[in-house]
Design a protein around this motif. Structure first.
Motif, PDB file in Angstrom:
ATOM      1  N   ALA A   2       0.966  -1.163  -0.087  1.00  0.00           N
ATOM      2  CA  ALA A   2      -0.068  -0.091  -0.065  1.00  0.00           C
ATOM      3  C   ALA A   2       0.710   1.037   0.041  1.00  0.00           C
ATOM      4  O   ALA A   2       1.684   1.469   0.848  1.00  0.00           O
ATOM      5  CB  ALA A   2      -0.919  -0.049   1.132  1.00  0.00           C
ATOM      6  N   ASP A   3       0.590   2.135  -0.831  1.00  0.00           N
ATOM      7  CA  ASP A   3       1.730   3.226  -1.072  1.00  0.00           C
ATOM      8  C   ASP A   3       0.985   4.476  -1.213  1.00  0.00           C
ATOM      9  O   ASP A   3       0.128   4.547  -2.374  1.00  0.00           O
ATOM     10  CB  ASP A   3       2.417   2.984  -2.439  1.00  0.00           C
ATOM     11  CG  ASP A   3       3.592   4.066  -2.695  1.00  0.00           C
ATOM     12  OD1 ASP A   3       3.809   5.009  -1.611  1.00  0.00           O
ATOM     13  OD2 ASP A   3       4.374   4.032  -3.591  1.00  0.00           O
ATOM     14  N   ASP A   4       1.252   5.518  -0.493  1.00  0.00           N
ATOM     15  CA  ASP A   4       0.662   6.737  -0.437  1.00  0.00           C
ATOM     16  C   ASP A   4       1.528   7.760  -0.720  1.00  0.00           C
ATOM     17  O   ASP A   4       1.429   9.050  -0.279  1.00  0.00           O
ATOM     18  CB  ASP A   4      -0.189   7.085   0.928  1.00  0.00           C
ATOM     19  CG  ASP A   4       0.521   7.057   1.841  1.00  0.00           C
ATOM     20  OD1 ASP A   4       1.818   6.796   1.896  1.00  0.00           O
ATOM     21  OD2 ASP A   4      -0.241   6.983   3.180  1.00  0.00           O
ATOM     22  N   THR A   5       2.997   7.473  -1.015  1.00  0.00           N
ATOM     23  CA  THR A   5       4.014   8.431  -1.327  1.00  0.00           C
ATOM     24  C   THR A   5       3.771   9.073  -2.460  1.00  0.00           C
ATOM     25  O   THR A   5       4.738  10.153  -2.679  1.00  0.00           O
ATOM     26  CB  THR A   5       5.340   7.544  -1.275  1.00  0.00           C
ATOM     27  OG1 THR A   5       5.326   6.723  -2.412  1.00  0.00           O
ATOM     28  CG2 THR A   5       5.635   6.946  -0.034  1.00  0.00           C
ATOM     29  N   ARG A   6       3.091   8.570  -3.441  1.00  0.00           N
ATOM     30  CA  ARG A   6       2.904   9.162  -4.824  1.00  0.00           C
ATOM     31  C   ARG A   6       4.399   9.396  -5.607  1.00  0.00           C
ATOM     32  O   ARG A   6       4.668  10.453  -6.391  1.00  0.00           O
ATOM     33  CB  ARG A   6       2.291  10.575  -4.926  1.00  0.00           C
ATOM     34  CG  ARG A   6       0.745  10.438  -4.106  1.00  0.00           C
ATOM     35  CD  ARG A   6      -0.176  11.634  -4.317  1.00  0.00           C
ATOM     36  NE  ARG A   6      -1.077  11.689  -3.461  1.00  0.00           N
ATOM     37  CZ  ARG A   6      -2.054  12.405  -3.466  1.00  0.00           C
ATOM     38  NH1 ARG A   6      -2.103  13.543  -4.346  1.00  0.00           N
ATOM     39  NH2 ARG A   6      -3.251  12.411  -2.608  1.00  0.00           N
ATOM     40  N   THR A   7       5.265   8.509  -5.267  1.00  0.00           N
ATOM     41  CA  THR A   7       6.662   8.399  -6.292  1.00  0.00           C
ATOM     42  C   THR A   7       6.282   7.837  -7.518  1.00  0.00           C
ATOM     43  O   THR A   7       6.977   8.396  -8.458  1.00  0.00           O
ATOM     44  CB  THR A   7       7.543   7.839  -5.128  1.00  0.00           C
ATOM     45  OG1 THR A   7       7.186   6.628  -4.865  1.00  0.00           O
ATOM     46  CG2 THR A   7       7.994   8.843  -4.157  1.00  0.00           C
ATOM     47  N   ALA A   8       6.000   6.487  -7.264  1.00  0.00           N
ATOM     48  CA  ALA A   8       5.861   5.630  -8.581  1.00  0.00           C
ATOM     49  C   ALA A   8       4.753   6.208  -9.648  1.00  0.00           C
ATOM     50  O   ALA A   8       5.022   6.336 -10.809  1.00  0.00           O
ATOM     51  CB  ALA A   8       5.627   4.125  -8.445  1.00  0.00           C
ATOM     52  N   ILE A   9       3.406   6.678  -8.837  1.00  0.00           N
ATOM     53  CA  ILE A   9       2.664   7.281  -9.912  1.00  0.00           C
ATOM     54  C   ILE A   9       2.071   8.295  -8.899  1.00  0.00           C
ATOM     55  O   ILE A   9       2.270   8.391  -7.619  1.00  0.00           O
ATOM     56  CB  ILE A   9       1.602   6.339 -10.327  1.00  0.00           C
ATOM     57  CG1 ILE A   9       0.840   5.611  -9.019  1.00  0.00           C
ATOM     58  CG2 ILE A   9       2.028   5.518 -11.339  1.00  0.00           C
ATOM     59  CD1 ILE A   9      -0.012   4.725  -9.396  1.00  0.00           C
ATOM     60  N   ASP A  10       1.483   9.359  -9.437  1.00  0.00           N
ATOM     61  CA  ASP A  10       1.009  10.498  -8.481  1.00  0.00           C
ATOM     62  C   ASP A  10      -0.344  10.228  -7.893  1.00  0.00           C
ATOM     63  O   ASP A  10      -1.211  11.018  -7.795  1.00  0.00           O
ATOM     64  CB  ASP A  10       0.816  11.748  -9.461  1.00  0.00           C
ATOM     65  CG  ASP A  10       0.847  13.050  -8.568  1.00  0.00           C
ATOM     66  OD1 ASP A  10       1.164  13.012  -7.382  1.00  0.00           O
ATOM     67  OD2 ASP A  10       0.144  13.881  -9.082  1.00  0.00           O
ATOM     68  N   LEU A  11      -0.638   9.266  -7.643  1.00  0.00           N
ATOM     69  CA  LEU A  11      -2.100   8.818  -6.895  1.00  0.00           C
ATOM     70  C   LEU A  11      -1.578   7.867  -5.665  1.00  0.00           C
ATOM     71  O   LEU A  11      -0.764   6.808  -5.885  1.00  0.00           O
ATOM     72  CB  LEU A  11      -3.102   8.418  -7.819  1.00  0.00           C
ATOM     73  CG  LEU A  11      -3.561   9.374  -8.667  1.00  0.00           C
ATOM     74  CD1 LEU A  11      -4.298   8.487 -10.088  1.00  0.00           C
ATOM     75  CD2 LEU A  11      -4.436  10.403  -8.142  1.00  0.00           C
ATOM     76  N   ASN A  12      -2.584   7.582  -4.700  1.00  0.00           N
ATOM     77  CA  ASN A  12      -2.491   6.236  -3.888  1.00  0.00           C
ATOM     78  C   ASN A  12      -2.959   5.192  -4.492  1.00  0.00           C
ATOM     79  O   ASN A  12      -3.826   4.921  -5.483  1.00  0.00           O
ATOM     80  CB  ASN A  12      -3.366   6.612  -2.585  1.00  0.00           C
ATOM     81  CG  ASN A  12      -2.774   7.612  -1.982  1.00  0.00           C
ATOM     82  OD1 ASN A  12      -2.060   8.318  -2.164  1.00  0.00           O
ATOM     83  ND2 ASN A  12      -3.639   8.158  -0.771  1.00  0.00           N
TER      84      ASN A  12
END
Length: 319
Positions: free
Chosen positions: A94-104
């Motif tokens: 689960a990723d909310d950093t918006r590094t790989a894509i600009d969305l959670n």
């Protein structure tokens, strides 16, 4: 009438293989992406299947900018169901950093099976009854999860806690009736609906313990064996979950059924088992009215105003 712009949903994403590779390798450093396919279904999130060369395929679910918090909510709800005997997705990342894509986003396991909605037309009435009975039993197990308070579930549990189902549903009806008027609904009809709810509000009191409700339990969110006699293989999409009266979950599950869907309705109720509520059918009717009101507000919010006339007619009949 509200002049707000329609809510923007289902982000249109062009995920590259390199982006998918970057995401997948956070949980499997040596995985190699073969392909990316968008899966159909649902109006809120974009769901992609990522095929890997040397590992099982996985699911990437991306949440729209307006509803980024739903990522944490889905992780929370799936955590409540770790011991459910029916398969549900497992969160890999689960990723909310918006590094790989600009969305959670979340990366989840891919469940085996075919979407029930795509098999239903080929099934006999007996097969429909049987698979919906399996669904009813699974819904019962979801509803067996008790929570601390009534209310809508947010990222970390119940968002606004209510001490009783009566307090929660009274607030929900009032909130939706206010929204109904704000978005252009007939104030006279809203007044009739308020009166109808007031006359039946005692029905809310039978639900004493708040229970986990999937609240979007339909053939599009259920997976079954792809061939032969259908059997339940998995349940997906818990992002609308609430903590409330299990009859609310049943009402939503039955919402789109017509008289020709009697085998499905009868099967789901048979599989669910005994409902310890003396006025359960009247309560289902009240919750059905709420589902219609909620759907009216949702269609207005996302700009599908062509749907409102039919829903208004249904509300008038239910008032």
């Amino acid at each position: 009438m509200s002049n707000d712009a329609p809510l923007q949903l289902k982000p249109r994403l062009a995920i590259t293989v390199d982006q998918a590779q970057s995401i997948v390798r956070r949980m499997a450093p040596h995985a190699s992406v073969l392909g990316i396919t968008e899966l159909h279904g649902g109006e809120i999130s974009t769901v992609l299947e990522i095929t890997l060369a040397d590992a099982p395929a996985c699911i990437l679910k991306v949440y729209p900018a307006s509803l980024q918090w739903k990522m944490a909510k889905e992780v929370y709800v799936l955590g409540l169901l770790r011991d459910l005997s029916t398969s549900i997705p497992k969160i890999l990342l689960a990723d909310d950093t918006r590094t790989a894509i600009d969305l959670n986003y979340v990366l989840m396991t891919r469940l085996d099976g075919a979407i029930l909605g795509r098999r239903e037309a080929t099934l006999s009435e007996a097969e429909l009854f049987a698979i919906y009975a399996e669904m009813g039993a699974a819904l019962r197990r979801i509803n067996d999860v008790a929570l601390d308070s009534f209310g809508y579930i947010g990222p970390n549990g119940v968002w606004t806690a209510y001490p009783s189902n009566h307090a929660y549903m009274s607030a929900q009806f009032e909130r939706k009736l206010t929204e109904f008027c704000t978005r252009g609904g007939d104030p006279a009809l809203a007044a009739r609906l308020r009166g109808s709810v007031a006359a039946r509000q005692h029905l809310f009191e039978a639900a004493v313990t708040p229970r986990l409700c999937h609240y979007d339990f339909h053939a599009g969110n259920v997976l079954v064996t792809p061939e032969g006699e259908p059997h339940l293989t998995g349940i997906v999409d818990f992002e609308n979950a609430t903590s409330g009266d299990p009859l609310m979950d049943i009402a939503k599950a039955l919402y789109y059924f017509t008289p020709k869907d009697a085998p499905k309705r009868d099967g789901l109720l048979a599989g669910y088992g005994t409902i310890a509520h003396p006025d359960w059918e009247q309560t289902l009717a009240l919750y059905h009215m709420y589902c219609t009101l909620e759907l009216w507000c949702w269609m207005a919010q996302i700009g599908k105003r062509e749907m409102l006339a039919d829903l208004t007619t249904k509300l008038a009949s239910a008032a």
